[in-house]
Structures are given as structure tokens and as C-alpha cells.
Design an enzyme around this catalytic site. Structure first.
Site, PDB file in Angstrom:
ATOM      1  N   ASP A 117      -6.885  -4.125  10.204  1.00 25.79           N
ATOM      2  CA  ASP A 117      -6.076  -2.934   9.939  1.00 25.79           C
ATOM      3  C   ASP A 117      -6.752  -1.704  10.524  1.00 25.79           C
ATOM      4  O   ASP A 117      -7.630  -1.124   9.895  1.00 25.79           O
ATOM      5  CB  ASP A 117      -5.848  -2.761   8.431  1.00 25.79           C
ATOM      6  CG  ASP A 117      -4.918  -1.589   8.154  1.00 25.79           C
ATOM      7  OD1 ASP A 117      -4.342  -1.041   9.115  1.00 25.79           O
ATOM      8  OD2 ASP A 117      -4.762  -1.210   6.971  1.00 25.79           O
ATOM      9  N   HIS A 165     -11.615   1.783   3.080  1.00 29.23           N
ATOM     10  CA  HIS A 165     -11.044   2.503   1.951  1.00 29.23           C
ATOM     11  C   HIS A 165     -12.029   2.718   0.805  1.00 29.23           C
ATOM     12  O   HIS A 165     -11.620   2.833  -0.353  1.00 29.23           O
ATOM     13  CB  HIS A 165      -9.805   1.771   1.428  1.00 29.23           C
ATOM     14  CG  HIS A 165      -8.620   1.899   2.329  1.00 29.23           C
ATOM     15  ND1 HIS A 165      -7.355   1.479   1.979  1.00 29.23           N
ATOM     16  CD2 HIS A 165      -8.502   2.413   3.575  1.00 29.23           C
ATOM     17  CE1 HIS A 165      -6.508   1.726   2.983  1.00 29.23           C
ATOM     18  NE2 HIS A 165      -7.186   2.275   3.955  1.00 29.23           N
ATOM     19  N   ASP A 175      -9.650  -3.084   1.818  1.00 31.20           N
ATOM     20  CA  ASP A 175      -9.724  -2.520   3.167  1.00 31.20           C
ATOM     21  C   ASP A 175     -11.117  -1.921   3.321  1.00 31.20           C
ATOM     22  O   ASP A 175     -11.521  -1.053   2.547  1.00 31.20           O
ATOM     23  CB  ASP A 175      -8.635  -1.454   3.349  1.00 31.20           C
ATOM     24  CG  ASP A 175      -8.550  -0.959   4.780  1.00 31.20           C
ATOM     25  OD1 ASP A 175      -9.607  -0.595   5.348  1.00 31.20           O
ATOM     26  OD2 ASP A 175      -7.436  -0.928   5.344  1.00 31.20           O
ATOM     27  N   HIS A 227      -8.823  -6.458   4.646  1.00 30.07           N
ATOM     28  CA  HIS A 227      -8.377  -5.664   5.786  1.00 30.07           C
ATOM     29  C   HIS A 227      -9.633  -5.214   6.516  1.00 30.07           C
ATOM     30  O   HIS A 227     -10.317  -4.296   6.063  1.00 30.07           O
ATOM     31  CB  HIS A 227      -7.579  -4.432   5.334  1.00 30.07           C
ATOM     32  CG  HIS A 227      -6.114  -4.685   5.232  1.00 30.07           C
ATOM     33  ND1 HIS A 227      -5.198  -3.688   5.012  1.00 30.07           N
ATOM     34  CD2 HIS A 227      -5.404  -5.836   5.351  1.00 30.07           C
ATOM     35  CE1 HIS A 227      -3.981  -4.218   4.993  1.00 30.07           C
ATOM     36  NE2 HIS A 227      -4.084  -5.512   5.182  1.00 30.07           N
ATOM     37  N   TRP A 260       0.862  -1.184   0.000  1.00 24.70           N
ATOM     38  CA  TRP A 260       0.000   0.000   0.000  1.00 24.70           C
ATOM     39  C   TRP A 260       0.893   1.227   0.000  1.00 24.70           C
ATOM     40  O   TRP A 260       1.933   1.238   0.665  1.00 24.70           O
ATOM     41  CB  TRP A 260      -0.908   0.042   1.249  1.00 24.70           C
ATOM     42  CG  TRP A 260      -1.681   1.340   1.304  1.00 24.70           C
ATOM     43  CD1 TRP A 260      -2.800   1.654   0.588  1.00 24.70           C
ATOM     44  CD2 TRP A 260      -1.359   2.513   2.069  1.00 24.70           C
ATOM     45  NE1 TRP A 260      -3.184   2.951   0.866  1.00 24.70           N
ATOM     46  CE2 TRP A 260      -2.318   3.497   1.766  1.00 24.70           C
ATOM     47  CE3 TRP A 260      -0.329   2.834   2.972  1.00 24.70           C
ATOM     48  CZ2 TRP A 260      -2.301   4.781   2.336  1.00 24.70           C
ATOM     49  CZ3 TRP A 260      -0.303   4.104   3.538  1.00 24.70           C
ATOM     50  CH2 TRP A 260      -1.290   5.059   3.233  1.00 24.70           C
ATOM     51  N   ASP A 310      -9.917   3.987  10.052  1.00 22.79           N
ATOM     52  CA  ASP A 310      -9.150   3.120  10.940  1.00 22.79           C
ATOM     53  C   ASP A 310      -9.707   2.927  12.343  1.00 22.79           C
ATOM     54  O   ASP A 310      -8.936   2.780  13.287  1.00 22.79           O
ATOM     55  CB  ASP A 310      -7.710   3.660  11.033  1.00 22.79           C
ATOM     56  CG  ASP A 310      -7.021   3.630   9.676  1.00 22.79           C
ATOM     57  OD1 ASP A 310      -6.834   2.526   9.157  1.00 22.79           O
ATOM     58  OD2 ASP A 310      -6.709   4.702   9.149  1.00 22.79           O
ATOM     59  N   GLU A 362      -3.125  -2.966  -2.363  1.00 23.89           N
ATOM     60  CA  GLU A 362      -4.251  -2.385  -1.631  1.00 23.89           C
ATOM     61  C   GLU A 362      -4.565  -0.974  -2.107  1.00 23.89           C
ATOM     62  O   GLU A 362      -3.702  -0.103  -2.126  1.00 23.89           O
ATOM     63  CB  GLU A 362      -3.911  -2.355  -0.131  1.00 23.89           C
ATOM     64  CG  GLU A 362      -4.985  -1.698   0.727  1.00 23.89           C
ATOM     65  CD  GLU A 362      -4.618  -1.655   2.220  1.00 23.89           C
ATOM     66  OE1 GLU A 362      -3.478  -2.045   2.571  1.00 23.89           O
ATOM     67  OE2 GLU A 362      -5.454  -1.227   3.022  1.00 23.89           O
ATOM     68  N   LYS A 383      -6.984   2.699  -2.040  1.00 26.87           N
ATOM     69  CA  LYS A 383      -7.604   3.582  -1.060  1.00 26.87           C
ATOM     70  C   LYS A 383      -8.393   4.639  -1.809  1.00 26.87           C
ATOM     71  O   LYS A 383      -8.047   4.990  -2.936  1.00 26.87           O
ATOM     72  CB  LYS A 383      -6.509   4.228  -0.188  1.00 26.87           C
ATOM     73  CG  LYS A 383      -7.050   4.887   1.065  1.00 26.87           C
ATOM     74  CD  LYS A 383      -5.938   5.192   2.059  1.00 26.87           C
ATOM     75  CE  LYS A 383      -6.528   5.835   3.312  1.00 26.87           C
ATOM     76  NZ  LYS A 383      -5.512   6.048   4.353  1.00 26.87           N
ATOM     77  N   ASP A 418     -12.311   9.049   8.482  1.00 31.41           N
ATOM     78  CA  ASP A 418     -11.291   8.140   9.010  1.00 31.41           C
ATOM     79  C   ASP A 418     -11.588   6.709   8.592  1.00 31.41           C
ATOM     80  O   ASP A 418     -12.738   6.289   8.565  1.00 31.41           O
ATOM     81  CB  ASP A 418     -11.223   8.234  10.530  1.00 31.41           C
ATOM     82  CG  ASP A 418     -10.148   7.304  11.076  1.00 31.41           C
ATOM     83  OD1 ASP A 418      -8.963   7.613  10.887  1.00 31.41           O
ATOM     84  OD2 ASP A 418     -10.487   6.251  11.641  1.00 31.41           O
TER      85      ASP A 418
END
Ligand SMILES: [Mn+2]
Length: 431
Positions: free
Chosen positions: A338, A274, A271, A298, A199, A308, A238, A240, A306
Site C-alpha cells: 500500500d 500508520h 499498515d 499493508h 479504512w 506511502d 485498518e 491509522k 508521509d
């Protein structure tokens, strides 16, 4: 008389769990679901846990000249972040005892242990990760890896592998090649393939005019990195949607990597944080797996900008797990966590997220989906809807408790006591 305060962390007894499970198993069996088999299957799925929750993505380098290179920012200042490899490993040993089922660990290149010597990222070798390998071997756990294409002075104008500066690009190609060699050595040493997930944060903040040039350069840089097959490892890429500081344009977008993975035969990483909040990763799986051999999930949780937050047992996570089970694609999916939250106890953050993913996998494995699929095929939409809706009435919690009992991990939220005891132990040392 004053009432005794309620202790919400008081777990059920083993006898209570067994009694409830016996009834639950019958209920599921009546719908054609083998609860024992679901528990066994859910425990056997490896979940790769991210080391970077332990230290707010700081890494073990001296951070000389480290730069904020976009897209990654841990928020919060809860005390007790790990400061060394030993502390991260000790923290995870504490967390792993509270998480049911098979685990792997996931480290980044910036967690190299070089004995105090400065080794730049393009010069890293397997020996710089010997302590991670030994620790994983002793615990019979697989270890996964990632190049660290951020927080480094060679990130120039927010770009790495897509930089117009040839020296910058070459540095990151060398770094990524080094990580593939390291991943291969890890996989060989541990007897289980090491996933090396690429990534990078490359992107631009505003009104990007040239959207082709950086993607063209990234394509060729990745081809240089991935030209030679490596044994004992699995390459993944990966995408995003955007990062902080690159809101307008991300070079490695979803379309870029979907096409890349499909044409180059590497795994594609989804992810969950993402994507646009209304976009369903669950829906992408069945299409993607027609063209890509392996998908790396992920698990993360996006909230507004955000990507995460600590993973929870959300609709979105359940939908991804449901789709993996319903489609029969479980063997082709790799599961990892993640996220990083610096505002709460970090060991607890691991436990909550890993237990949530395991729970969602069990929930999916317990779904009586065959009758619903049958009604769908027959065109009985209402019957299908009623059958799907019935799932919420099933005694899932009793099976989850049984899974925790079988794995010999604390029941309910009683693990909070273990985390609190570990926190007392480490806080005096970490200040
Ligand atoms: Mn990710």
C-alpha cells in the site's frame, strides 16, 4: 584507452547464478537451513499489489464533486499515469512479468467500470467490476477489494461512518455493504477469498473535544456493515495514526480496531506507515495473533509525516517478515502493498516494492533462527547475539538470484530495461 562505461543493469548469467547458489545452499545447509525449501515457500506466498500506484489514487469515476477528504495525497508529476482500467491492467501486466512469485491484485471501489454511466458508491454491484474479474481469472490471480470512503461529496466535515449526520452515516454503511457483496462475488468467481479492507479517513485537525462520540458512532456503523457473514471473502479493518488535515484525532485508531477485530472476529490490518516511527509492528504480531485470527499486512514505508513511500528492503520490513516466520504465523498473515509515489515511473514503483517484500520474505525464511532461539532459552545472551549477527555474512544475494531465475523474471536490476521499453511504448499514447 577510455574505459567502457559500467552498465549497472547488466545481469549475471544463469551459469553464474547456479554456481553461486550451489555454494550458498551448502552454507545455509550447514546452519540447518533448507535453501531450496525457502525459495519454494517464498515464491508461494501471495502478495496483493495495489492498483492505486498506477494512477496516483485518482480512480475511474468522473470525480464530479470529488473532495480532498484528508489523509491521502500523491505527490509528484512523473508522466504516464494510467487513465483507464485498461491502462492500469496493461501496466500491471508489464510489472507482473518482472516480479517473482504469486501475486494478487487489489482494487478500490472507485475503480468501478460503469460504462460511462454515473453509479454512486452506494449502488455499486459486482457487474461493475466484471472486467477486473475477467482479467484476474485469465491470469489465475486473486483479486482483493476496498470500500472507498474518501474523495466523495458525502464525506462531511472529514467524517464518513462516524459522522453525526445520519444520512451521511447511512450512505457509507450502504457503500460498505455493497463492497462486501462485491468482494463476495469476486471471491466466488475467482475461487479464492477476496479480502475487503475497510479504512476510512475520519478525524479532526485540532484540539478535538469529543473523542468518544465519533468512535461510538463508528462502532455501531461497522456493526451494521459487518452484521451478516458473507462467504468467499475476508473482512479486515485498518487503523491509522493521523492523516493530513486530521493530525489531532483519528477515529479509527489502533486501539479502536484492535479491540474491534478481537471482539468481532474480523482480520486486523497493520499498515507499516500508520504508526509512530518508533513503534514496531513486528512486535505487535505475536500479541495480536493470540486474539485475532488473521492479520493483513499493508507493506508501506513511512517517512516523517508521509505513510506511502515505495517499499524497500528495510529493517522494519525485514523485522515484520522475520516475526511472521519465527512465530509460525505465516498461514495467518495476508500480505499486501500500500503506497503511491507519483514522482517516479509507476511500473518501476510496483516492481521495486513487490520485489522488496518478496526479498524480505525469503530473507526471513532463510534465517537460521533455531540455534539462536536455543541459546536464548539457555540464557546465553552473547552467543545468541553473535548467531543473530552472523546472518549478515550469509550469501543471501545468491539465493535471491536463484529465486528470480526459478521464477523466470529478470535478474538484478536488468528489469529496468523492460520498464524503460514499456515507458517508451506507452508515453507516445498517454502524452
Ligand atoms: Mn494501508
Amino acid at each position: 584507452m577510455p574505459r567502457k562505461p559500467l552498465d549497472a543493469t547488466q545481469p549475471p548469467t544463469a551459469a553464474q547464478v547456479r554456481g553461486a547458489y550451489k555454494l550458498a545452499r551448502e552454507r545455509y545447509a550447514a546452519l540447518g537451513v533448507d535453501a531450496d525449501g525457502a525459495v519454494r515457500a517464498a515464491l508461494a506466498i501471495p502478495i496483493s499489489v495495489q492498483c492505486w500506484q498506477a494512477d496516483d489514487v485518482r480512480g475511474l469515476e468522473a470525480h464530479e464533486g470529488a473532495v480532498d477528504s484528508g489523509g491521502l495525497q500523491a505527490t509528484g508529476n512523473y508522466p504516464g499515469a494510467a487513465r483507464t482500467g485498461d491502462e492500469i491492467r496493461a501496466d500491471f501486466d508489464a510489472a507482473a512479468a518482472l516480479i517473482p512469485g504469486k501475486l494478487r491484485f487489489n482494487i478500490h471501489a472507485m475503480y468501478a467500470e460503469t460504462g460511462g454511466k454515473r453509479v454512486d458508491r452506494d449502488e455499486l454491484e459486482p457487474r461493475h467490476f466484471a472486467r477486473w474479474i475477467d482479467w484476474s481469472k485469465a491470469r489465475r490471480r486473486g483479486l482483493d477489494f476496498n470500500p472507498t470512503c474518501f474523495a466523495h461529496p458525502m464525506v462531511k466535515d472529514g467524517l464518513t461512518l462516524s459522522s453525526p449526520d445520519e444520512a451521511v452515516r447511512a450512505f457509507w454503511v450502504r457503500h460498505c455493504l455493497a463492497t462486501r457483496r462485491i468482494a463476495s462475488a469476486i471471491g466466488k468467481a475467482l475461487g479464492t477469498p477476496c479480502v475487503n479492507n475497510i479504512w476510512l479517513p475520519d478525524g479532526r485537525k485540532d484540539s478535538t473535544v469529543d473523542r468518544t462520540g465519533p468512535r461510538h458512532r463508528l462502532l455501531h456503523a461497522l456493526d451494521a456493515v459487518l452484521a451478516r457473514p458473507m462467504p468467499h471473502m475476508i473482512d479486515a479493518v485498518e487503523s491509522k495514526l493521523f492523516g493530513i488535515g486530521c493530525e489531532d484525532y483519528t477515529v479509527g485508531s489502533h486501539e479502536f480496531y484492535l479491540a474491534y477485530a478481537a471482539t468481532r472476529g474480523v482480520a486486523l490490518c497493520y499498515d507499516l506507515g500508520h504508526f509512530h516511527p518508533t513503534e514496531s509492528v513486528a512486535d505487535k504480531l505475536s500479541a495480536t495473533l493470540l486474539f485475532v485470527d488473521k492479520v493483513l499486512i499493508h507493506a508501506s514505508r513511512g517517512i516523517r509525516w508521509d505513510s506511502d513511500h515505495v517499499v524497500r528492503f528495510t529493517d522494519e520490513l525485514r523485522a515484520v517478515c522475520d516475526e511472521a516466520v519465527r512465530s509460525g504465523a505465516l498461514p495467518d498473515i495476508l500480505w499486501a502493498l500500500d503506497y503511491f509515489d507519483a514522482s517516479i515511473n509507476r511500473v518501476a514503483a510496483w516492481v521495486i516494492g513487490a520485489r522488496a517484500l518478496r526479498k524480505a520474505l525469503l530473507y526471513a525464511l532463510l534465517e537460521p533462527f533455531a540455534p539462536a532461539a536455543e541459546r536464548e532459552e539457555q540464557g546465553s545472551g552473547a552467543a545468541k547475539l553473535a548467531l543473530v549477527e552472523q546472518r549478515a555474512e550469509l550469501p543471501f544475494g545468491a539465493v535471491w538470484d536463484q529465486l528470480c531465475l526459478a521464477a523466470d523474471v529478470p535478474l538484478g536490476t536488468s528489469w529496468l530495461r523492460d520498464v524503460a521499453a514499456y515507458e517508451v511504448l506507452t508515453r507516445s499514447r498517454r502524452g
